[in-house]
Design an enzyme around this catalytic site. Structure first.
Site, PDB file in Angstrom:
ATOM      1  N   LYS A 121     -28.702  39.354 -26.873  1.00 46.85           N
ATOM      2  CA  LYS A 121     -27.529  38.568 -27.277  1.00 46.85           C
ATOM      3  C   LYS A 121     -27.054  39.030 -28.641  1.00 46.85           C
ATOM      4  O   LYS A 121     -27.852  39.190 -29.567  1.00 46.85           O
ATOM      5  CB  LYS A 121     -27.921  37.088 -27.345  1.00 46.85           C
ATOM      6  CG  LYS A 121     -26.846  36.164 -27.903  1.00 46.85           C
ATOM      7  CD  LYS A 121     -25.815  35.809 -26.863  1.00 46.85           C
ATOM      8  CE  LYS A 121     -24.626  35.088 -27.462  1.00 46.85           C
ATOM      9  NZ  LYS A 121     -24.433  33.745 -26.966  1.00 46.85           N
TER      10      LYS A 121
ATOM     11  N   HIS B 298     -26.212  30.366 -19.503  1.00 44.62           N
ATOM     12  CA  HIS B 298     -26.104  30.295 -20.985  1.00 44.62           C
ATOM     13  C   HIS B 298     -26.570  28.908 -21.420  1.00 44.62           C
ATOM     14  O   HIS B 298     -25.855  27.921 -21.262  1.00 44.62           O
ATOM     15  CB  HIS B 298     -24.645  30.528 -21.403  1.00 44.62           C
ATOM     16  CG  HIS B 298     -24.438  30.546 -22.888  1.00 44.62           C
ATOM     17  ND1 HIS B 298     -23.774  31.561 -23.537  1.00 44.62           N
ATOM     18  CD2 HIS B 298     -24.788  29.671 -23.864  1.00 44.62           C
ATOM     19  CE1 HIS B 298     -23.723  31.309 -24.833  1.00 44.62           C
ATOM     20  NE2 HIS B 298     -24.337  30.160 -25.064  1.00 44.62           N
TER      21      HIS B 298
ATOM     22  N   HIS C 166     -28.873  26.575 -24.464  1.00 48.43           N
ATOM     23  CA  HIS C 166     -29.649  26.405 -25.705  1.00 48.43           C
ATOM     24  C   HIS C 166     -30.654  25.288 -25.480  1.00 48.43           C
ATOM     25  O   HIS C 166     -30.263  24.157 -25.169  1.00 48.43           O
ATOM     26  CB  HIS C 166     -28.738  26.036 -26.879  1.00 48.43           C
ATOM     27  CG  HIS C 166     -27.682  27.058 -27.150  1.00 48.43           C
ATOM     28  ND1 HIS C 166     -27.883  28.120 -28.006  1.00 48.43           N
ATOM     29  CD2 HIS C 166     -26.435  27.202 -26.652  1.00 48.43           C
ATOM     30  CE1 HIS C 166     -26.787  28.868 -28.031  1.00 48.43           C
ATOM     31  NE2 HIS C 166     -25.898  28.343 -27.222  1.00 48.43           N
TER      32      HIS C 166
ATOM     33  N   HIS D  31     -21.289  36.826 -27.961  1.00 50.37           N
ATOM     34  CA  HIS D  31     -20.479  35.727 -28.467  1.00 50.37           C
ATOM     35  C   HIS D  31     -19.189  36.392 -28.942  1.00 50.37           C
ATOM     36  O   HIS D  31     -19.181  37.077 -29.961  1.00 50.37           O
ATOM     37  CB  HIS D  31     -21.175  34.979 -29.619  1.00 50.37           C
ATOM     38  CG  HIS D  31     -20.381  33.801 -30.078  1.00 50.37           C
ATOM     39  ND1 HIS D  31     -20.789  32.503 -29.902  1.00 50.37           N
ATOM     40  CD2 HIS D  31     -19.160  33.722 -30.669  1.00 50.37           C
ATOM     41  CE1 HIS D  31     -19.865  31.674 -30.370  1.00 50.37           C
ATOM     42  NE2 HIS D  31     -18.874  32.404 -30.848  1.00 50.37           N
TER      43      HIS D  31
HETATM   44  C1  NCD Z   1     -24.132  26.871 -29.994  1.00 47.86           C
HETATM   45  C2  NCD Z   1     -25.364  26.263 -30.661  1.00 47.86           C
HETATM   46  O1  NCD Z   1     -25.290  25.146 -31.159  1.00 47.86           O
HETATM   47  O2  NCD Z   1     -26.422  26.905 -30.636  1.00 47.86           O
HETATM   48  N1  NCD Z   1     -22.977  26.150 -30.421  1.00 47.86           N
HETATM   49  C3  NCD Z   1     -21.762  26.108 -29.813  1.00 47.86           C
HETATM   50  O3  NCD Z   1     -20.849  25.506 -30.390  1.00 47.86           O
HETATM   51  N2  NCD Z   1     -21.533  26.674 -28.653  1.00 47.86           N
HETATM   52  C4  NCD Z   1     -24.046  28.336 -30.300  1.00 47.86           C
HETATM   53  C5  NCD Z   1     -22.997  29.087 -29.513  1.00 47.86           C
HETATM   54  O4  NCD Z   1     -23.178  29.367 -28.311  1.00 47.86           O
HETATM   55  O5  NCD Z   1     -21.954  29.396 -30.087  1.00 47.86           O
HETATM   56 ZN    ZN Z   2     -24.116  29.093 -26.739  1.00 50.49          ZN
END
Ligand code: NCD
Ligand code: ZN
Length: 334
Positions: free
Chosen positions: A95, A12, A14, A132
């Site tokens: 997702k 996981h 970003h 999520h």
């Molecule tokens: C994530 C993001 O910034 O993209 N933020 C987080 O607080 N985890 C998105 C997510 O996975 O909820």
């Molecule tokens: Zn995330």
């Protein structure tokens, strides 16, 4: 002392796009062989075409043999044909963000029945569903949103028994119990949720760099998460949820949710596992259980960590990492 750990999977992650992607990709590609790339970019990754363009952008940055595992976001507008095309393009998972629960989820869903045709096709195509797991109902108190979501998880797990479902970044004891209950459900656990409680976010002075969704909960939840992570139960594996935001987007009113932990991922996991389980299940947690659930071959390479104090930098390209200014007990050496 040196230890070899697997160069495994971050299930996981970003990465964002453009300048932030360029700044952060090396932290993950140097510590992990593969990562599941989240689609909540601006604009979001919704189609096979989007996923292919995003993968191409990631691969531009000399990531060696790193393999991004691409996802698309499943929304009310996702058709079965779009799922089929995504699968053909190598997308591994869809997702789902409930509406408004986190960064860039305004286009998330309010009614899960609306995506049942897409989920049915994902089940046919053996594409995973990544959830999520927080209620989108703004009336639900923030600390209860994960627990309230668990009835939706139960419905989905029952209605799609052949669909592999990952409940992402779990934070509560109740979620751990729910994941154990459903055969087709597994969960990712982050490193920060193994370390933080709500006290580390708002218990003293406010700490925006410890603020993420779902928010860290109670000490007993953290204890249960630690037990799940170190227990060798294959339903629980690593998904770091590294979520970079520029410093000024975190240190302000209406600060963004997300913890940028990619730079410290393996040293931190080593520290946690050394303390609570003597390393026994670290390799499984980062390179076996996730791969098995995703139906991927396990990675073979290892990476060397030295037991050597490492002061974590305060910033990387204007982004504050998790544990900034603190000293970790391990560091990655080439
Ligand atoms: C994530 C993001 O910034 O993209 N933020 C987080 O607080 N985890 C998105 C997510 O996975 O909820
Ligand atoms: Zn995330």
């Amino acid at each position: 002392m040196k230890i070899a750990v697997k160069k495994g999977d971050d299930m996981h992650l970003h990465l964002r796009r453009g300048q932030i992607l360029r700044s952060v990709i090396g932290f993950t590609s140097s510590q992990f062989k593969r990562a599941v790339i989240m689609p909540n970019t601006g604009p979001p990754i919704l189609t096979a075409k989007d996923a292919v363009a995003y993968r191409d952008e990631i691969m531009q940055y000399q990531v060696g043999d790193f393999q991004p595992l691409m996802t698309i976001q499943v929304t009310d507008c996702t058709t079965p044909a779009m799922i089929e095309e995504a699968k053909e393009a190598g997308v591994v998972a869809g997702k789902v963000y409930p509406q408004g629960v986190t960064t860039n989820s305004q286009n998330g869903i309010a009614n899960f029945k609306a995506i049942y045709p897409a989920l049915r096709e994902m089940q046919n195509q053996q594409m995973l569903l990544l959830l999520h797991g927080e209620s989108p109902d703004p009336e639900v108190f923030c600390l209860d949103r994960e627990e309230v979501f668990l009835s939706t998880l139960a419905n989905l797990a029952g209605d799609f028994p052949e669909l592999k479902i990952v409940l992402e970044h779990i934070t509560t004891e109740k979620a751990v119990l729910a994941v154990k209950k459903f055969e087709n459900v597994a969960a990712t656990i982050t490193a920060h949720h193994l370390l933080l409680t709500l006290d580390d976010v708002i218990g003293n002075l406010i700490s925006p760099h410890n603020f993420c969704k779902p928010i860290a909960k109670r000490p007993e939840d953290r204890w249960t998460l630690r037990q799940a992570a170190i227990s060798g139960n294959p339903k629980f594996f690593y998904g770091g949820d590294s979520a970079p935001h520029a410093k000024e987007m975190k240190e302000c009113s209406n600060g963004c949710a997300g913890i940028f932990n990619a730079p410290v991922a393996l040293p931190l996991l080593a520290q946690i596992f050394a303390k609570y389980s003597g390393f026994s299940f670290l390799n499984d947690f980062i390179s076996k259980f996730g791969a098995d659930f995703y139906g991927l071959p396990q990675t073979k390479e290892t990476i060397i960590l030295a037991e050597k104090d490492w002061p974590v930098p305060n910033e990387y390209d204007g982004i504050v990492p998790f544990m900034a200014g603190k000293t970790l007990r391990y560091q990655v050496i080439d």
